[in-house]
Design a protein around this motif. Structure first.
Motif, PDB file in Angstrom:
ATOM      1  N   GLU A  99     -25.389 110.031 -19.749  1.00  0.00           N
ATOM      2  CA  GLU A  99     -24.192 109.715 -19.237  1.00  0.00           C
ATOM      3  C   GLU A  99     -24.151 110.245 -17.941  1.00  0.00           C
ATOM      4  OE1 GLU A  99     -21.314 110.866 -22.252  1.00  0.00           O
ATOM      5  OE2 GLU A  99     -22.077 109.197 -23.743  1.00  0.00           O
ATOM      6  N   MET A 100     -24.216 111.527 -17.646  1.00  0.00           N
ATOM      7  CA  MET A 100     -24.087 111.832 -16.344  1.00  0.00           C
ATOM      8  C   MET A 100     -25.039 111.489 -15.333  1.00  0.00           C
ATOM      9  SD  MET A 100     -21.838 114.175 -16.547  1.00  0.00           S
ATOM     10  CE  MET A 100     -20.949 113.329 -17.976  1.00  0.00           C
ATOM     11  N   PRO A 135     -32.994 112.618 -21.295  1.00  0.00           N
ATOM     12  CA  PRO A 135     -33.072 111.878 -19.975  1.00  0.00           C
ATOM     13  C   PRO A 135     -34.660 111.955 -19.347  1.00  0.00           C
ATOM     14  CG  PRO A 135     -31.698 113.977 -20.034  1.00  0.00           C
ATOM     15  CD  PRO A 135     -32.650 113.769 -21.316  1.00  0.00           C
ATOM     16  N   ARG A 190     -31.605 116.616 -27.027  1.00  0.00           N
ATOM     17  CA  ARG A 190     -30.720 116.348 -25.790  1.00  0.00           C
ATOM     18  C   ARG A 190     -31.402 116.759 -24.519  1.00  0.00           C
ATOM     19  NH1 ARG A 190     -25.690 120.855 -24.864  1.00  0.00           N
ATOM     20  NH2 ARG A 190     -27.423 122.183 -24.214  1.00  0.00           N
ATOM     21  N   ALA A 191     -32.363 117.709 -24.503  1.00  0.00           N
ATOM     22  CA  ALA A 191     -33.121 117.912 -23.511  1.00  0.00           C
ATOM     23  C   ALA A 191     -34.069 116.856 -23.016  1.00  0.00           C
ATOM     24  CB  ALA A 191     -33.559 119.568 -23.396  1.00  0.00           C
ATOM     25  N   PHE A 194     -22.754 121.466 -27.095  1.00  0.00           N
ATOM     26  CA  PHE A 194     -21.351 121.287 -26.827  1.00  0.00           C
ATOM     27  C   PHE A 194     -20.697 121.187 -28.122  1.00  0.00           C
ATOM     28  CE2 PHE A 194     -23.368 119.181 -23.192  1.00  0.00           C
ATOM     29  CZ  PHE A 194     -23.292 120.397 -22.355  1.00  0.00           C
ATOM     30  N   TYR A 212     -28.294 120.226 -11.069  1.00  0.00           N
ATOM     31  CA  TYR A 212     -27.899 118.571 -11.607  1.00  0.00           C
ATOM     32  C   TYR A 212     -28.714 117.860 -10.584  1.00  0.00           C
ATOM     33  CZ  TYR A 212     -24.432 119.652  -7.880  1.00  0.00           C
ATOM     34  OH  TYR A 212     -23.658 119.786  -6.772  1.00  0.00           O
ATOM     35  N   PHE A 248     -25.226 113.041 -23.672  1.00  0.00           N
ATOM     36  CA  PHE A 248     -24.709 113.605 -22.368  1.00  0.00           C
ATOM     37  C   PHE A 248     -25.327 113.600 -21.064  1.00  0.00           C
ATOM     38  CE2 PHE A 248     -23.157 116.954 -19.730  1.00  0.00           C
ATOM     39  CZ  PHE A 248     -21.683 116.913 -19.753  1.00  0.00           C
ATOM     40  N   GLY A 249     -26.722 113.715 -21.094  1.00  0.00           N
ATOM     41  CA  GLY A 249     -27.382 113.753 -19.954  1.00  0.00           C
ATOM     42  C   GLY A 249     -27.419 112.487 -19.197  1.00  0.00           C
ATOM     43  N   PRO A 299     -37.061 114.251 -18.901  1.00  0.00           N
ATOM     44  CA  PRO A 299     -37.427 115.127 -17.546  1.00  0.00           C
ATOM     45  C   PRO A 299     -38.767 115.328 -17.171  1.00  0.00           C
ATOM     46  CG  PRO A 299     -36.846 116.513 -19.519  1.00  0.00           C
ATOM     47  CD  PRO A 299     -36.769 114.930 -20.022  1.00  0.00           C
TER      48      PRO A 299
END
Lengths: 364, 266
Positions: free
Chosen positions: A111-112, A160, A156-157, A97, A83, A108-109, A162
């Motif tokens: 938000e985290m 964020p 999803r991946a 999920f 993480y 999700f990512g 990356p």
């Protein structure tokens, strides 16, 4: 300087991974080093158990190396938990999920990471557009097809943003037609996002068609790194030549060699020109590989001769299996044309012409 | 014609099956039927009536015992479920190691140790504490119940965790969730049905307990089952049938919900 460090996204340095203890010890990776460039579509290719998924998991942070370093843009990330790494993964099982909707999965990512709501919403919409899933945003992940789940996993991946995207055999669960579509889709996504992709597969065709560069792995080692063309046309070792595509192995004797070229004498007595892998000076007996499509049949005047044992028709092309006069066999692949005027028959004496630059000396 | 083996077609199967059904349900149906008897006998039918339900409902001792039962079962079930959830996480979200099987046995101890032994042990143990502290409230019963409810709560929670794809938690970590966030946002929501199932099972098991309660309770701490046991030693009226019937109804309802929840996918 060999390569500017700022152009390297992931630098794997002397990484070893050992699972288990004592007699149960398994060396999943043995002193592996590889540099993956920025914005590259890089594939780890090999049979199951070769260590490709282990290497991916080490880069993601799901496992930690027993020894060695993993640098991301020059910073050692090997000790960081997953993480804390700006690296995201598309899982083989997708791992969406099930209690969240498509849009919530993608968010999700972000938000985290604690991004503001407005930014998250905008980014989710952008991602849904990127993978063409806008109208399914509020669906549950159980209500969408395998191909759609794949797209959500990608979105999803990627959401964020990356530095590196890891893909663990993401296409293996899809049927043939969908897999072909997703191969093109993945290439498109990689171009549009400009993110470095590290792709794991055991499918050599997938690797050849999608990658900028490929690392071929076997038994915890990286055997060769190169462009698809390098890997296919200039395999350095027997495993690579054998694993990728179909090929002919011939015993030969060295006649003379320069830095990257050599003359070798085949069993038939003919002397042909062959390329030599970088940093290898062969001598004595060597193995030479020639791809089936880099040779053609002739009535006479070829470097090899034999008797045509078998003809296998593939639609687009035909494979001619030849029993060589000096022993051993050789496959020639020829593109089919509508010209049926003259065709060899099984049992015919044939001669094989090896194309210029077709032969390659193996290192082992 | 090729005949596949089917146990239902074996000689004597219907007889055995019917016999078992009778054995299981005949005594129960007698209890339920006589709960509605208008007379005072639990063996001679005199007519249909709800009088025993009304009488039980207005019996202060029954009401008190019922409330006590629910209080104890609620607290015990919550404690047991929290402990069981932690135990289930600790035993499933780890690389298998030597001694893990022993740990399962350790958690499931109440299923193996005879209840009467636990009851005697708790009686002696708690009596010391009672003397030392002077406290004699329901706390002893709640703790005792929580202890033997743990394995019942543990089993459905562990089953749920084992059927859950661990890649989901890995994916959460990959998407920047700290271990606590991954638990809160992914594991826990997916585990809820298992936790609720465990909670309900623990609740029913606690509600139903006689042996340990009988040993551990202080004077005036009758639960519904121990009250009923006490009544049976005196004059038996259909009031006891009425209480049993109501109790049966509640238990069946809870267990039915339990099965519906544990069957639910996702």
């Amino acid at each position: 300087m060999p390569e500017k460090p700022d152009q390297i996204a992931i630098d794997v340095r002397h990484v070893t991974k050992v699972f288990g203890f004592g007699p149960d010890k398994v060396h999943a990776l043995k002193d592996v080093s590889v540099a993956i460039r920025e914005n590259e579509f890089f594939t780890l290719l090999g049979p199951s158990g070769c260590g490709k998924t282990t290497l991916l998991r080490l880069i993601a942070g799901f496992d930690f190396p027993t020894d060695g370093e993993i640098l991301l843009h020059g910073q050692d990330i090997a000790p960081l938990p997953p993480y804390k790494r700006p690296v995201n993964t598309v899982f083989q099982s997708y791992a969406l999920f099930p209690h969240l909707t498509v849009a919530q999965n993608i968010a999700f990512g972000l938000e985290m990471l604690g991004r503001p709501r407005a930014e998250i919403d905008a980014r989710v919409s952008q991602m849904l557009t990127l993978v063409r899933m806008e109208e399914l945003r509020n669906r549950s992940t159980a209500q969408i097809s395998g191909g759609q789940q794949q797209r959500v996993a990608l979105a999803r991946a990627l959401a964020p943003q990356p530095k590196v995207l890891l893909l663990d055999e993401p296409l293996s669960a899809l049927d043939f037609k969908l897999r072909k579509e997703m191969q093109i889709e993945l290439k498109r996504l990689q171009h549009e996002t400009g993110i470095t992709f590290i792709f794991v597969t055991h499918d050599q065709e997938e690797a050849l068609t999608m990658s900028d560069r490929i690392a071929v792995m076997s038994a915890g080692n990286i055997l060769q790194v190169g462009s698809p063309k390098d890997i296919y046309d200039r395999p350095a070792v027997r495993f690579v030549a054998d694993f990728i595509g179909e090929t002919n192995f011939l015993e030969a004797a060295m006649v003379s060699s320069t830095k990257d070229r050599a003359s070798v004498r085949l069993g038939s007595g003919a002397v042909i020109d062959a390329s030599v892998p970088k940093g290898f000076s062969p001598s004595g007996k060597v193995t030479v590989v020639i791809r089936p499509e880099h040779a053609r049949l002739a009535d006479d005047g070829g470097e090899l001769s034999g008797r045509l044992a078998n003809i296998v028709y593939f639609g687009t092309d035909t494979h001619f299996h030849v029993d060589l006069d000096g022993g051993g066999s050789f496959i020639v692949r020829q593109q089919n044309t509508r010209d049926e005027s003259r065709r060899a028959q099984e049992g015919d004496k044939v001669s094989i012409v090896v194309g210029t630059g077709a032969a390659q000396v193996l290192r082992d | 014609m090729a005949s596949r083996f089917d146990i239902r077609r074996q000689t004597g199967f219907p007889t055995v099956a019917l016999f078992c059904f009778f054995l299981l349900y005949l005594p129960l149906s007698v209890v339920v039927i006589f709960a509605f008897n208008s007379g005072t006998s639990i063996a001679v039918w005199e007519g249909f009536s709800f009088r025993w339900f009304v009488q039980a409902w207005s019996n202060q001792q029954v009401v008190d015992a019922s409330i006590r039962s629910v209080q104890i079962a609620s607290v015990a079930a919550v404690i047991a479920t929290v402990a069981a959830t932690m135990a289930a996480l600790a035993t499933t979200r780890t690389r298998p190691y030597r001694g893990l099987t022993f740990k399962y046995a350790f958690i499931n101890q109440p299923l193996m140790v005879p209840e009467i032994v636990t009851a005697v042990a708790l009686l002696i143990f708690f009596s010391r504490i009672k003397i030392a502290t002077g406290y004699s409230g329901l706390g002893y019963l709640m703790i005792a119940h929580a202890a033997f409810c743990i394995p019942f709560a543990y089993l459905p929670i562990r089953a749920r965790l084992e059927s859950m794809d661990t890649a989901l938690e890995t994916a959460a970590a990959d998407l920047y969730a700290t271990p606590w966030q991954a638990f809160r946002r992914v594991t826990l929501p997916l585990l809820w049905p298992g936790i609720i199932a465990g909670l309900m099972l623990a609740f029913v098991i606690s509600l139903d307990d006689v042996v340990i309660t009988e040993f551990v309770k202080s004077a005036g701490q009758d639960t519904l089952p121990t009250y009923m046991l006490g009544q049976l030693r005196r004059v038996v009226t259909p009031e006891i049938n009425a209480i049993s019937t109501a109790f049966l109804g509640i238990s069946v309802a809870i267990v039915t919900v339990f099965f519906l929840i544990s069957r639910k996918k996702t």
